[in-house]
Enzyme design. Sequence first.
Site, PDB file in Angstrom:
ATOM      1  N   GLY A  25       2.340   2.265  -2.555  1.00  0.00           N
ATOM      2  CA  GLY A  25       2.205   2.821  -3.905  1.00  0.00           C
ATOM      3  C   GLY A  25       3.304   2.385  -4.849  1.00  0.00           C
ATOM      4  O   GLY A  25       3.379   2.861  -5.972  1.00  0.00           O
ATOM      5  N   LYS A  26       4.130   1.425  -4.416  1.00  0.00           N
ATOM      6  CA  LYS A  26       5.269   1.067  -5.272  1.00  0.00           C
ATOM      7  C   LYS A  26       4.851   0.302  -6.527  1.00  0.00           C
ATOM      8  O   LYS A  26       5.425   0.532  -7.602  1.00  0.00           O
ATOM      9  CB  LYS A  26       6.331   0.290  -4.484  1.00  0.00           C
ATOM     10  CG  LYS A  26       5.840  -0.964  -3.774  1.00  0.00           C
ATOM     11  CD  LYS A  26       6.911  -1.452  -2.817  1.00  0.00           C
ATOM     12  CE  LYS A  26       6.691  -2.883  -2.362  1.00  0.00           C
ATOM     13  NZ  LYS A  26       5.348  -3.203  -1.854  1.00  0.00           N
ATOM     14  N   GLU A  69       7.703  -7.158  -7.668  1.00  0.00           N
ATOM     15  CA  GLU A  69       7.543  -8.243  -6.692  1.00  0.00           C
ATOM     16  C   GLU A  69       7.724  -9.599  -7.374  1.00  0.00           C
ATOM     17  O   GLU A  69       7.073 -10.577  -7.005  1.00  0.00           O
ATOM     18  CB  GLU A  69       6.150  -8.204  -6.045  1.00  0.00           C
ATOM     19  CG  GLU A  69       5.847  -6.911  -5.324  1.00  0.00           C
ATOM     20  CD  GLU A  69       6.212  -6.965  -3.859  1.00  0.00           C
ATOM     21  OE1 GLU A  69       6.826  -7.948  -3.416  1.00  0.00           O
ATOM     22  OE2 GLU A  69       5.896  -5.987  -3.155  1.00  0.00           O
ATOM     23  N   GLY A 116       0.798  -1.219   0.000  1.00  0.00           N
ATOM     24  CA  GLY A 116       0.000   0.000   0.000  1.00  0.00           C
ATOM     25  C   GLY A 116       0.828   1.263   0.000  1.00  0.00           C
ATOM     26  O   GLY A 116       0.292   2.356   0.134  1.00  0.00           O
TER      27      GLY A 116
END
Lengths: 267, 279
Positions: free
Chosen positions: B44-45, B166, B42
């Site tokens: 924002g990445k 990720e 969360g």
Amino acid sequence: MLDNVIIGQYIPGTSVLHKMDPRAKLLGIFVFIFVVFLANNWLTYGILGVFAVAAILLSQVSLRYMYKGLKPIFFIVIFTFVLHILMTKQGEVVYDLGWLKIYNGGVKQGVFISLRLVYLVLVTSLLTLTTTPIDITDGLEYLLAPFKKIKLPVHEFALMMSISLRFIPTLLQETEKIMKAQMARGAEFTAGPIKERVKAFVPLLVPLFISSFKRAEDLALAMEARGYRGGEGRTRLRVLHWRFRDTGALLLLVILAAVLVVLRTHG
Amino acid sequence: MKELITVNNVSFQYPSEDDLTLTELSLSVYKGEWLAIVGHNGSGKSTLAKLLNGLLLPTSGEVKVEDYTTANEKELWEIRRRVGIVFQNPDNQFVGTSVRDDVAFGLENFGVPRDEMIERIQTSIARVNMQDFIESEPHHLSGGQKQRVAIAGIIAQKPSIIILDEATSMLDPMGRKEVIDTVKQLNEEEGITVISITHDLEEAVRADRVIVMKQGAILTTGSPREVFQNEALLLDAGLDLPFSLKLGLALRDYGVSLKEQHLTQEELVDALWTLKSAD
């Protein structure tokens, strides 16, 4: 368990039929469906039979698989046969039970219609037995290409097919995983009354649905990130090769049709 | 150093949300560097990653890649060819029915002629060491292998930037190492810029530069060594310190004082076995 899952019924092989262009096979099947209806006497049905058997032998697919393909339609074949024997009242009476008269015309018609069904199923299952689903998709995309002019989304349809094919094993793996998770918590999928078993599938389907939607969203994003923007201006890695044998096979079918037209009973 | 990506005063808001996901964010990415963007869920990445190749467009501000801007729809395709993203879920980005078809997917989209396509597929699959699996179907591959195929699909497009969004978070340690090593090699040997978006600080330790994000803004930026000096700030950003740092801190509390911080396990081990002999 999942390594054995075969998508469709494709049997790998190197026969002439395996090597044929999927477009030729699709067109061939299409023509054959019409040709089958040309036969209307013992001779023409015999010729079709020889043709079907020759095609099966050429494919080198074991007869066991052909039999498997026929099994589901046995009931329909027997049903049509019996129906014709009972309903067709042509020719001489060959058997008289008093309340039931069997005519030789009925027997003949029953045999013919049953043969017609068997031929159709045998030859069409040769298509799926000797062609990978992805090749069938490619062939269909090429053959349907002219319909793009009337705004039929041919490319999108083919892409949808190939993505579905790609995700079948993934979703099967996921189903197995969810099933195990539910079984670990005491769910019963294989025993109990049918009503209970159907109910047990609800907690299996719901998570599967949710995750499929998530996958679809992810996939759309990944496709866009890799520059997908519809069929326009796209090149293709997979190309189909139309060879002499493909033209030859179609010619053979045309000859078969011509022979049947000549030999069928007219009038 | 040449600036490849310029993010200028970018704010972004998802239509369904009340608050801005990114607030007036500015940053530059330079050619050939390995940039890690770290932050808690969360922060924002991931939104930032999608803004960098135009999957999302900024509510205000501008994103420029080389000389192109994501605001111009015609230039979007140039940007997407130059900026490849490897996403989190290995399965959900595998489009083709086999490794070869999947690598081809991007090339087909960009209209690369078939002969050249075949050549590029061969070299890029060999580059990620998947040449033995070229005909394999995705369900026979491990997560790490699928991510390597995704990387092959990107390098076949001759990009200048690879974003790992990720990309290793769903992999086992082996797969994680495979993927990071492959990308590291591409970064060092071919000068491809890498932006790795992660909440795993162990991965960020290997970067040239780290940006820490919190609630849609940049908290701090610097080399891993500089950034990891400030433990309080990392904890404030909701991040878990790398094991070697944590152990270093625990040792300090215990009374064993090490001279400096050790970012990797090797450094820490070296520091520990030479602790007494140094003076």
